[in-house]
Design a protein around this motif. Sequence first.
Motif, short mmCIF file in Angstrom:
data_model
loop_
_atom_site.label_atom_id
_atom_site.label_comp_id
_atom_site.label_asym_id
_atom_site.label_seq_id
_atom_site.Cartn_x
_atom_site.Cartn_y
_atom_site.Cartn_z
N LYS A 1 16.14 -37.98 -23.85
CA LYS A 1 14.78 -37.55 -23.48
C LYS A 1 13.99 -37.23 -24.73
N TYR A 2 12.77 -37.70 -24.82
CA TYR A 2 11.81 -37.33 -25.87
C TYR A 2 12.42 -37.38 -27.27
N GLN B 189 11.65 -39.45 -30.53
CA GLN B 189 10.64 -40.36 -31.07
C GLN B 189 11.22 -41.71 -31.47
N THR C 218 2.02 -35.38 -24.35
CA THR C 218 2.95 -36.33 -24.96
C THR C 218 2.64 -37.74 -24.47
N ALA D 64 9.25 -42.27 -23.11
CA ALA D 64 9.46 -40.83 -22.88
C ALA D 64 10.94 -40.46 -22.77
N TYR D 65 11.67 -41.28 -22.05
CA TYR D 65 13.09 -40.96 -21.83
C TYR D 65 13.81 -42.23 -21.37
#
Length: 381
Positions: free
Chosen positions: A68-69, A71, A109, A62-63
């Motif tokens: 952060k975020y 892919q 997510t 996720a981070y």
Amino acid sequence: MKYYNQRNIVFFSVFLLVNCQVKAQQELPADKNATKETVNLYNNLQKLASKGFMFGHQDDLAYGVNWKYEQGRSDVKEAAGDFPAVYGWELGGLELDHPKNLDAVPFETMQQFIQQGYDRGGIITISWHAYSPLGNKKSAWDTTHGTVATILPGAVNHELYKSWLDKVAIFLHSLRGKKGEAIPVLFRPFHELTGSWFWWGQRQCTAEEFKALWKFTFQYMRNEKKLNNLLWVYNTSGDFKTAEEFMERYPGDDMVDMLSFDTYQYGDNSQSNSFAEKTNHLLSIVQSIADKKHKLTALAETGYEAIPQTNWWTDVLLKAVGDNKISYVLVWRNHGYNEGMKKMHYYAPYKGQTSAADFQKFYQHEKTLFEKDAAREKLYQ
Ligand code: BMA
């Protein structure tokens, strides 16, 4: 032609016979109706523990520190070259219909990250910092005495608690592999149960109340919610001294698959040796109980915040694990800079971090298993 057909039939029968015998030798986890993948995972983890231990990381996909975020990213992968074998995720906030968990990870997510990790052959473990059922935005860290008693069957908040379990069950049911199969999850509710900082803590409820809570939760999730993809993880904090203390609130062999505890290194590097020795000792206590019961074990949460010691992985964590046959160690989340605390909050190295070179040695060590190693083991088959 006839001969070949007969030979094929003989081969096929032998294959079936051998296969059935192998399956017959499989042990069932606490949930006797567990799905095929969950039973396979349980048995494969039993075998894997004698080869080595898996490395896990909370919120890995996720981070990380300073991102952060994005892919495909993972601090662990960028530091070691491979993803962790175990992915930790957290449900706190789901019970209140929050779209994001208490650490701001959107549940939608999270579901995708869980599927990605599973599809690659990784293992999923889930914790739940549930808000207090007493309401008023009280968090998991609310320590009001007697909270557990209010959610037990017949008590004032029992229906509310059931509605929370319903929401958790919907999420756990939604986790599916490519063929639609339920993704097995090492479920770790009421974690650090011997500490007294959560509403389900040791000073907040009696041992009998705690066991009743576990029993209700286990039975409700299995019988009413038909969740057969869970392996149940009993998890204390690292403050027990004896096997008796560790087991004081153990709900029973028929409701637990894995024995584990959480412990972190605090202070400075001068604490490293005593941390390694103490953790090793506690693991050996848990290991000897688990051996007798034929249960799995793990160091379910650990780490040294911001890892200021260059050789912490090989000199401290490897020594802490020692010869114990545990399934995994999981280090906590890489939040990055914590504005409130005015300090860095992360437990896995990122590329270029002080301990990154040592983490590569740790990665290469024959006892450590990352995602590619776990995938090779085909743990769900
Ligand atoms: C703690 C910290 C908190 C976090 C909590 C639950 O150890 O990382 O920032 O909210 O875990 O994940």
